[in-house]
Design an enzyme around this catalytic site. Sequence first.
Site, PDB file in Angstrom:
ATOM      1  N   GLY A  14       0.823  -1.215   0.000  1.00  0.00           N
ATOM      2  CA  GLY A  14       0.000   0.000   0.000  1.00  0.00           C
ATOM      3  C   GLY A  14       0.849   1.254   0.000  1.00  0.00           C
ATOM      4  N   ALA A  17       2.671   2.866  -5.276  1.00  0.00           N
ATOM      5  CA  ALA A  17       2.328   1.929  -6.350  1.00  0.00           C
ATOM      6  C   ALA A  17       1.024   1.201  -6.050  1.00  0.00           C
ATOM      7  CB  ALA A  17       3.461   0.926  -6.554  1.00  0.00           C
ATOM      8  N   SER A  40       1.053  -3.654   5.208  1.00  0.00           N
ATOM      9  CA  SER A  40       1.495  -3.857   6.584  1.00  0.00           C
ATOM     10  C   SER A  40       1.890  -2.520   7.207  1.00  0.00           C
ATOM     11  CB  SER A  40       2.684  -4.824   6.579  1.00  0.00           C
ATOM     12  OG  SER A  40       3.431  -4.662   7.745  1.00  0.00           O
ATOM     13  N   ALA A  51       8.670  13.956  -6.398  1.00  0.00           N
ATOM     14  CA  ALA A  51       8.751  14.769  -7.613  1.00  0.00           C
ATOM     15  C   ALA A  51       8.220  13.954  -8.787  1.00  0.00           C
ATOM     16  CB  ALA A  51      10.193  15.180  -7.877  1.00  0.00           C
ATOM     17  N   LYS A  79       5.721  22.174 -10.670  1.00  0.00           N
ATOM     18  CA  LYS A  79       7.106  21.902 -11.070  1.00  0.00           C
ATOM     19  C   LYS A  79       7.237  22.136 -12.574  1.00  0.00           C
ATOM     20  CE  LYS A  79      10.322  18.001 -11.510  1.00  0.00           C
ATOM     21  NZ  LYS A  79      10.526  16.552 -11.342  1.00  0.00           N
ATOM     22  N   VAL A 187       2.132 -10.171   5.009  1.00  0.00           N
ATOM     23  CA  VAL A 187       2.143 -11.421   4.239  1.00  0.00           C
ATOM     24  C   VAL A 187       3.394 -12.186   4.641  1.00  0.00           C
ATOM     25  CG1 VAL A 187       2.404 -12.393   1.915  1.00  0.00           C
ATOM     26  CG2 VAL A 187       0.944 -10.379   2.266  1.00  0.00           C
ATOM     27  N   LEU A 335       8.523  -0.238  -7.017  1.00  0.00           N
ATOM     28  CA  LEU A 335       9.913  -0.613  -6.723  1.00  0.00           C
ATOM     29  C   LEU A 335      10.165  -2.108  -6.887  1.00  0.00           C
ATOM     30  CD1 LEU A 335      10.393   1.748  -3.656  1.00  0.00           C
ATOM     31  CD2 LEU A 335      11.258   2.083  -5.976  1.00  0.00           C
ATOM     32  N   THR A 346      11.243   9.436 -12.622  1.00  0.00           N
ATOM     33  CA  THR A 346      10.543   8.567 -13.576  1.00  0.00           C
ATOM     34  C   THR A 346       9.783   7.412 -12.923  1.00  0.00           C
ATOM     35  OG1 THR A 346      12.700   7.526 -13.862  1.00  0.00           O
ATOM     36  CG2 THR A 346      11.959   8.997 -15.606  1.00  0.00           C
ATOM     37  N   ILE A 348       7.369   7.142 -10.502  1.00  0.00           N
ATOM     38  CA  ILE A 348       5.906   7.237 -10.389  1.00  0.00           C
ATOM     39  C   ILE A 348       5.305   7.200 -11.786  1.00  0.00           C
ATOM     40  CG2 ILE A 348       3.998   8.757  -9.684  1.00  0.00           C
ATOM     41  CD1 ILE A 348       5.793   9.594  -7.302  1.00  0.00           C
TER      42      ILE A 348
HETATM   43  P1  FAD Z   1       6.799   1.134  -0.998  1.00  0.00           P
HETATM   44  O1  FAD Z   1       6.481   2.541  -0.758  1.00  0.00           O
HETATM   45  O2  FAD Z   1       8.012   0.578  -0.301  1.00  0.00           O
HETATM   46  O3  FAD Z   1       5.537   0.292  -0.547  1.00  0.00           O
HETATM   47  C1  FAD Z   1       5.628  -1.081  -0.298  1.00  0.00           C
HETATM   48  C2  FAD Z   1       4.352  -1.529   0.375  1.00  0.00           C
HETATM   49  O4  FAD Z   1       4.391  -2.938   0.525  1.00  0.00           O
HETATM   50  C3  FAD Z   1       4.153  -0.952   1.758  1.00  0.00           C
HETATM   51  O5  FAD Z   1       2.786  -0.654   1.955  1.00  0.00           O
HETATM   52  C4  FAD Z   1       4.552  -2.088   2.661  1.00  0.00           C
HETATM   53  O6  FAD Z   1       3.926  -2.045   3.917  1.00  0.00           O
HETATM   54  C5  FAD Z   1       4.046  -3.267   1.841  1.00  0.00           C
HETATM   55  N1  FAD Z   1       4.670  -4.534   2.191  1.00  0.00           N
HETATM   56  C6  FAD Z   1       5.971  -4.894   2.029  1.00  0.00           C
HETATM   57  N2  FAD Z   1       6.150  -6.145   2.526  1.00  0.00           N
HETATM   58  C7  FAD Z   1       4.946  -6.562   2.955  1.00  0.00           C
HETATM   59  C8  FAD Z   1       4.487  -7.749   3.564  1.00  0.00           C
HETATM   60  N3  FAD Z   1       5.291  -8.775   3.854  1.00  0.00           N
HETATM   61  N4  FAD Z   1       3.181  -7.846   3.879  1.00  0.00           N
HETATM   62  C9  FAD Z   1       2.328  -6.827   3.631  1.00  0.00           C
HETATM   63  N5  FAD Z   1       2.708  -5.662   3.054  1.00  0.00           N
HETATM   64  C10 FAD Z   1       4.001  -5.547   2.745  1.00  0.00           C
HETATM   65  N6  FAD Z   1       9.916   8.349  -7.668  1.00  0.00           N
HETATM   66  C11 FAD Z   1       9.513   9.442  -8.339  1.00  0.00           C
HETATM   67  O7  FAD Z   1       8.712   9.317  -9.269  1.00  0.00           O
HETATM   68  N7  FAD Z   1       9.977  10.668  -8.004  1.00  0.00           N
HETATM   69  C12 FAD Z   1      10.913  10.850  -7.050  1.00  0.00           C
HETATM   70  O8  FAD Z   1      11.290  11.976  -6.761  1.00  0.00           O
HETATM   71  C13 FAD Z   1      11.420   9.709  -6.388  1.00  0.00           C
HETATM   72  N8  FAD Z   1      12.383   9.805  -5.446  1.00  0.00           N
HETATM   73  C14 FAD Z   1      12.873   8.665  -4.869  1.00  0.00           C
HETATM   74  C15 FAD Z   1      13.978   8.726  -4.009  1.00  0.00           C
HETATM   75  C16 FAD Z   1      14.522   7.572  -3.462  1.00  0.00           C
HETATM   76  C17 FAD Z   1      15.724   7.646  -2.590  1.00  0.00           C
HETATM   77  C18 FAD Z   1      13.915   6.327  -3.717  1.00  0.00           C
HETATM   78  C19 FAD Z   1      14.453   5.063  -3.100  1.00  0.00           C
HETATM   79  C20 FAD Z   1      12.820   6.247  -4.551  1.00  0.00           C
HETATM   80  C21 FAD Z   1      12.309   7.404  -5.154  1.00  0.00           C
HETATM   81  N9  FAD Z   1      11.258   7.346  -6.053  1.00  0.00           N
HETATM   82  C22 FAD Z   1      10.848   8.449  -6.721  1.00  0.00           C
HETATM   83  C23 FAD Z   1      10.557   6.085  -6.278  1.00  0.00           C
HETATM   84  C24 FAD Z   1       9.230   6.101  -5.503  1.00  0.00           C
HETATM   85  O9  FAD Z   1       9.487   6.349  -4.134  1.00  0.00           O
HETATM   86  C25 FAD Z   1       8.517   4.773  -5.663  1.00  0.00           C
HETATM   87  O10 FAD Z   1       8.401   4.451  -7.013  1.00  0.00           O
HETATM   88  C26 FAD Z   1       7.124   4.859  -5.078  1.00  0.00           C
HETATM   89  O11 FAD Z   1       7.157   5.353  -3.783  1.00  0.00           O
HETATM   90  C27 FAD Z   1       6.474   3.516  -5.101  1.00  0.00           C
HETATM   91  O12 FAD Z   1       6.987   2.691  -4.103  1.00  0.00           O
HETATM   92  P2  FAD Z   1       6.269   1.312  -3.857  1.00  0.00           P
HETATM   93  O13 FAD Z   1       4.830   1.564  -3.596  1.00  0.00           O
HETATM   94  O14 FAD Z   1       6.643   0.394  -4.946  1.00  0.00           O
HETATM   95  O15 FAD Z   1       6.995   0.758  -2.545  1.00  0.00           O
END
Ligand code: FAD
Length: 502
Positions: A14, A17, A40, A51, A79, A187, A335, A346, A348
């Site tokens: 959550g 993404a 979680s 951004a 922006k 999970v 990610l 890029t 998001i």
């Molecule tokens: P996360 O935010 O890590 O979410 C993962 C989810 O999975 C969480 O809800 C977590 O609780 C859940 N989860 C994990 N394991 C379990 C489990 N076992 N059971 C249940 N739930 C679980 N993108 C941009 O477009 N612009 C930016 O400026 C930018 N800056 C960034 C800077 C850094 C340093 C980094 C590392 C990334 C950046 N990004 C940026 C990328 C952006 O942060 C991610 O693409 C975006 O936040 C999506 O992350 P996510 O949802 O994939 O992962």
Amino acid sequence: MSHNHIQKIVIVGGGTAGWMAAAALAKFLSPVTKIELVESDQIGTVGVGEATIPQILRFNGMLGLDEADFMRECRATFKLGIEFNNWGHIGESYLHTFGHIGAPINHLDFHHYWLRARQEYDLKSNLWDYSIHHKAAYKNRFAHVPRVGNTSISGLSYAYHFNSGLYGQYLRRYAETLGVKRTEGKVNDVRLDPETGHIQSVTLESGAELSGDFFIDCSGFRALLIGQALGVKYLDWSQWLPMNRAFAVASEKDGPLLPYTKATAHDAGWQWRIPLQNRTGNGHVFASDFVEEDAARATLLDNLDAKPIGEPRLLKFTTGRRETFWHKNCLALGLSSGFMEPLESTSIHLIQANISKFIELFPNRAFSDANTQEYNRLIIKEFDLIRDFLILHYHRTDRTDTEFWNYVRTMDVPDSLKAKMDMFAETALIYKDPDDLFGQASWLQVMAGQGLVPQNFHARASLLGEAQLNELLGNVERIIDQAVEKVGSHQDYIDAYCSAAD
Ligand code: FAD
């Protein structure tokens, strides 16, 4: 209802993404397909990603979000581009704007005329003197300007800076209103069908089991489904993009509200500065092979404009992507699918682009390989093209001052990038792959900004006489100046349009 429809999708994660996926799938598939999201609270989200690039407007528009409401709730600002400091050369800056430079003349890109005037008539102006974005950005101005008067010069295209946690919560409310079920829990097991290898269900720590026809892995760097359960390999791109750590910290709001991100290069990495309505996001992205963590942390704190809020958080990653993004009945988003570092914001975008492609290629329960293969083909191409654009920023530099810059300046780069740089250097032409997220204007600004100046210009630029050429260039500059004079300050615009109560 066809019995072959996908009846239920389970989203694991959550973060940005997960909630982007839940909102879009609910909007376009609910109630035919039920959506359940598990996240979680104990693990939390990555907490960065503030951004964006202009394509986010399409995603929000597709959901029907009200811009002012979304901006208020997410403390968003506008922006117009990214300012790169010390990249090509220490002490030099350029702005990669979201707009064009000038406008094509007789169907030929504007920069060819500018190059001719520089080479033949000793023109002194800078390429960005013909950019409305550049001029508005450096005066801290913003307004919705779709066109420059009735000319062919486009107006201000823009993206947002926002609080990613608030964006997730905003989309959560949206998705839940459309019937998405949210389950809190961790999970700890993934069950596969022994015959097909498809995911059957995920089991939570509480013992509850969530089954579905299709699973979306939004679990972040953990890649619980696509990586851990299904074993899809991760392609490591560290040889070209050696960044693997970031320290992130917010700081107090300070100074005028800039309508752009700053990306300032350091000895072995770079620092972002992202202005939100109520605070500034900062982070130092670095390559741990070239700088110690303590030194990287100190660099971040030494280069803040204002007092930090809390302690810097360390994030670790490996640049690269999954070998495939859709495998069996599982799609990786965010990610878990790959990460190429945040330099051009890029990630998001990739989430939204991939959700849209998935909805277009939405499978039924027969899970045709054709859908999967086409999806993977498209997304692989998109990742690879973005990779080249990011490498350009490091590779095209005159910096020789540290081991890191010497490495990236002299490393072997993909042939696709080399061909693009060679073509520009020799002919000023920019070949745009139709699938490339970044258009000619972006490649032009970054190549020129990093110090790659073409030797020649297109023959068609010589069709104009000297007086006509100078008049045209002067007119474009004047029209842009006049347009920017009509635009007020970014802060005033936010205050009137979408200011948050706090
Ligand atoms: P996360 O935010 O890590 O979410 C993962 C989810 O999975 C969480 O809800 C977590 O609780 C859940 N989860 C994990 N394991 C379990 C489990 N076992 N059971 C249940 N739930 C679980 N993108 C941009 O477009 N612009 C930016 O400026 C930018 N800056 C960034 C800077 C850094 C340093 C980094 C590392 C990334 C950046 N990004 C940026 C990328 C952006 O942060 C991610 O693409 C975006 O936040 C999506 O992350 P996510 O949802 O994939 O992962």
